[in-house]
Write a protein that holds these residues in place. Structure first.
Motif, PDB file in Angstrom:
ATOM      1  N   LEU A  77       0.506  -1.385  -0.237  1.00 56.55           N
ATOM      2  CA  LEU A  77      -0.047   0.273   0.302  1.00 56.55           C
ATOM      3  C   LEU A  77       0.518   1.502  -0.081  1.00 56.55           C
ATOM      4  O   LEU A  77       0.175   2.292  -0.487  1.00 56.55           O
ATOM      5  CB  LEU A  77      -0.817  -0.237   1.360  1.00 56.55           C
ATOM      6  CG  LEU A  77      -2.123  -1.181   1.781  1.00 56.55           C
ATOM      7  CD1 LEU A  77      -2.428  -1.203   2.533  1.00 56.55           C
ATOM      8  CD2 LEU A  77      -3.239  -0.847   0.333  1.00 56.55           C
ATOM      9  N   ARG A  78       1.871   1.240   0.987  1.00 54.00           N
ATOM     10  CA  ARG A  78       2.667   2.543   0.903  1.00 54.00           C
ATOM     11  C   ARG A  78       3.637   2.912  -0.675  1.00 54.00           C
ATOM     12  O   ARG A  78       4.286   4.209  -0.667  1.00 54.00           O
ATOM     13  CB  ARG A  78       4.110   2.345   1.393  1.00 54.00           C
ATOM     14  CG  ARG A  78       4.808   1.196   1.734  1.00 54.00           C
ATOM     15  CD  ARG A  78       5.907   1.105   2.646  1.00 54.00           C
ATOM     16  NE  ARG A  78       7.732   0.165   2.557  1.00 54.00           N
ATOM     17  CZ  ARG A  78       8.838   1.124   1.591  1.00 54.00           C
ATOM     18  NH1 ARG A  78       8.387   2.574   1.812  1.00 54.00           N
ATOM     19  NH2 ARG A  78       9.546   0.228   1.265  1.00 54.00           N
ATOM     20  N   GLN A 248      -2.801   6.397  -7.409  1.00 50.21           N
ATOM     21  CA  GLN A 248      -2.013   7.455  -6.220  1.00 50.21           C
ATOM     22  C   GLN A 248      -3.209   6.196  -5.718  1.00 50.21           C
ATOM     23  O   GLN A 248      -3.873   5.259  -5.974  1.00 50.21           O
ATOM     24  CB  GLN A 248      -3.239   8.280  -6.222  1.00 50.21           C
ATOM     25  CG  GLN A 248      -2.330   9.425  -7.082  1.00 50.21           C
ATOM     26  CD  GLN A 248      -0.711   9.553  -6.921  1.00 50.21           C
ATOM     27  OE1 GLN A 248      -1.109  10.514  -5.220  1.00 50.21           O
ATOM     28  NE2 GLN A 248      -0.097   9.291  -7.365  1.00 50.21           N
ATOM     29  N   PHE A 249      -2.876   6.673  -4.350  1.00 54.62           N
ATOM     30  CA  PHE A 249      -3.389   5.667  -3.050  1.00 54.62           C
ATOM     31  C   PHE A 249      -4.857   4.989  -3.257  1.00 54.62           C
ATOM     32  O   PHE A 249      -5.772   3.531  -2.667  1.00 54.62           O
ATOM     33  CB  PHE A 249      -3.641   5.739  -1.905  1.00 54.62           C
ATOM     34  CG  PHE A 249      -4.006   5.240  -0.330  1.00 54.62           C
ATOM     35  CD1 PHE A 249      -3.124   3.806  -0.096  1.00 54.62           C
ATOM     36  CD2 PHE A 249      -5.157   5.337   0.295  1.00 54.62           C
ATOM     37  CE1 PHE A 249      -3.579   2.814   0.576  1.00 54.62           C
ATOM     38  CE2 PHE A 249      -5.077   4.387   1.174  1.00 54.62           C
ATOM     39  CZ  PHE A 249      -4.796   3.546   1.001  1.00 54.62           C
ATOM     40  N   SER A 250      -6.067   5.799  -3.504  1.00 54.70           N
ATOM     41  CA  SER A 250      -7.373   6.635  -4.476  1.00 54.70           C
ATOM     42  C   SER A 250      -7.718   4.813  -5.237  1.00 54.70           C
ATOM     43  O   SER A 250      -8.080   4.072  -5.328  1.00 54.70           O
ATOM     44  CB  SER A 250      -7.845   7.551  -4.156  1.00 54.70           C
ATOM     45  OG  SER A 250      -7.278   8.121  -5.738  1.00 54.70           O
ATOM     46  N   GLU A 251      -5.822   4.646  -6.261  1.00 57.72           N
ATOM     47  CA  GLU A 251      -6.979   4.069  -7.273  1.00 57.72           C
ATOM     48  C   GLU A 251      -5.755   2.330  -7.571  1.00 57.72           C
ATOM     49  O   GLU A 251      -5.307   1.472  -7.917  1.00 57.72           O
ATOM     50  CB  GLU A 251      -6.133   4.721  -8.307  1.00 57.72           C
ATOM     51  CG  GLU A 251      -6.279   5.687  -9.315  1.00 57.72           C
ATOM     52  CD  GLU A 251      -6.012   6.720  -9.966  1.00 57.72           C
ATOM     53  OE1 GLU A 251      -6.039   6.682 -11.081  1.00 57.72           O
ATOM     54  OE2 GLU A 251      -4.562   7.135  -9.785  1.00 57.72           O
ATOM     55  N   VAL A 252      -5.607   2.402  -5.919  1.00 52.93           N
ATOM     56  CA  VAL A 252      -4.480   0.984  -5.431  1.00 52.93           C
ATOM     57  C   VAL A 252      -5.469  -0.385  -5.754  1.00 52.93           C
ATOM     58  O   VAL A 252      -4.577  -1.252  -6.376  1.00 52.93           O
ATOM     59  CB  VAL A 252      -4.204   0.596  -4.060  1.00 52.93           C
ATOM     60  CG1 VAL A 252      -5.773   0.586  -2.897  1.00 52.93           C
ATOM     61  CG2 VAL A 252      -3.878   0.454  -3.982  1.00 52.93           C
ATOM     62  N   PHE A 253      -6.592   0.071  -5.833  1.00 49.29           N
ATOM     63  CA  PHE A 253      -7.810  -0.873  -5.913  1.00 49.29           C
ATOM     64  C   PHE A 253      -7.993  -1.324  -7.640  1.00 49.29           C
ATOM     65  O   PHE A 253      -8.630  -2.138  -7.913  1.00 49.29           O
ATOM     66  CB  PHE A 253      -9.071  -1.040  -5.526  1.00 49.29           C
ATOM     67  CG  PHE A 253      -9.034  -1.067  -3.806  1.00 49.29           C
ATOM     68  CD1 PHE A 253      -8.820  -2.654  -3.266  1.00 49.29           C
ATOM     69  CD2 PHE A 253      -9.404  -0.562  -3.181  1.00 49.29           C
ATOM     70  CE1 PHE A 253      -8.256  -2.595  -2.395  1.00 49.29           C
ATOM     71  CE2 PHE A 253      -9.712  -0.436  -1.830  1.00 49.29           C
ATOM     72  CZ  PHE A 253      -9.261  -1.728  -1.128  1.00 49.29           C
TER      73      PHE A 253
END
Length: 355
Positions: A77-78, A248-253
């Motif tokens: 995640l990081r 970005q983090f919001s797009e990790v999925f």
């Protein structure tokens, strides 16, 4: 008007806040210092393509690989907590030449550097400096590697996910489970794929030379170090990696769900860089590899030695067979296989590798 006491309190609160933020980022193994990063590039004895990313926030290298779901989840995640540095000035030293370029809105940059002196075949070190906007100060610097491949009988262009790395790309929940709970050391390649790739790299390439490998994927640059570590640990041929824009983090999925036709453009860039080199294409049937490779055969029929597609997603089999039939009619050998042993046997029958 603010009093000196209130200004002092504001500065003190800001300082405490900054220190807490610094400690939190350190705990996450992230840095807020500007960083320039080079990816493996490629070129000829006349020109080098150098590329990389600039970050305002980036992940520090992972030090340990333990079999812990929490640590693996945290470690993955990081990589998506990075913050790109758009429109940053980057100075490149490649061979005997200096060049300057700017990062795009995603922090990515790519520059073709013409050379005045020829370079020998092999890997060459290049340097990058991140230059401050308001001065000539160097904010950060790094070095990277660029491949000038020898002219061999063929080169290889391979996908990554579900081609040599077990990823379950066709099923989003399975893909997320494997990528979020395992690491670059606990992920697995398909059985026999490394041996097949090593044979392809070494086949008919002459002394002190190997057939070049290019790994082109819809996975994001966030995963570059992750994929590189996996490849090194499992003994895959050294090669150049061309991945998709940072997420970005919001797009990790949505990892691995990039625009697949940009993959076509990246492969075309390789083919155009080496107009006298022929290539083997290796992919799988989970997403768009069959369509992309068929389009490459239509545009470059004399440049493609063979097409290998791993059979992973049963629902796609009828469609994939129809597409590959068109490739075969165009005169390019195809191998639609479930096991790497079958792909290896096919390469042996074509005379691409030796026993």
């Amino acid at each position: 008007m603010e009093t000196s006491e209130s200004l002092s309190a504001y500065k003190q609160n800001k300082s405490v806040k900054d220190r807490l933020r610094h400690h939190f980022l350190t705990w996450l193994r992230l840095t807020n210092q500007p960083v320039v990063k080079l990816y493996r590039g490629f070129g000829t004895n006349a020109s080098l393509t150098v590329h990389g990313s600039v970050f305002r926030r980036s992940a520090l290298p992972r030090k340990t690989y333990r079999n812990s779901i929490f640590l693996n989840l945290f470690g993955l995640l990081r990589l998506f907590l990075v913050r790109p540095y758009p429109h940053a000035t980057v100075r490149i030293l490649a061979g005997d030449q200096l060049a300057e370029t700017q990062s795009d809105t995603d922090g990515y940059f790519r520059v073709d550097v013409p050379l005045t002196k020829s370079l020998s075949c092999g890997w060459h070190t290049v340097h990058a400096q991140l230059i401050a906007a308001s001065s000539e100060n160097v904010l950060n610097e790094c070095e990277g590697q660029v491949l000038v491949p020898p002219h061999t009988e063929f080169g290889c262009i391979s996908d990554i996910d579900d081609t040599f790395l077990v990823s379950h790309s066709a099923t989003i929940l399975k893909r997320l489970k494997v990528i979020l709970t395992r690491n670059a050391h606990s992920r697995q390649p398909f059985e026999g794929v490394v041996a097949h790739y090593q044979l392809l790299a070494e086949a008919n390439s002459g002394s002190n030379a190997t057939n070049p490998f290019f790994y082109v994927s819809s996975s994001e640059w966030n995963l570059y170090d992750y994929i590189l570590e996996f490849s090194k640990k499992n003994g895959l041929p050294e090669g150049v990696y061309l991945l998709s824009p940072l997420k970005q983090f919001s797009e990790v999925f949505k990892t691995g769900q990039g625009k697949h036709m940009t993959k076509f453009a990246r492969i075309v860039r390789i083919l155009e860089a080496y107009p006298n080199q022929r290539f083997i294409l290796l992919g799988d049937d989970t997403q768009e590899d069959p369509n992309i490779y068929a389009a490459l055969v239509r545009h470059f029929p004399e440049r493609i030695v063979a097409v290998y597609i791993r059979q992973v997603h049963g629902k796609n089999e009828p469609k994939t067979r129809d597409i590959l039939r068109e490739v075969e009619v165009a005169g390019v050998p195809i191998c639609y296989f479930a096991h790497s042993a079958d792909a290896r046997k096919h390469s042996l029958e074509l005379g691409l590798i030796a026993t």
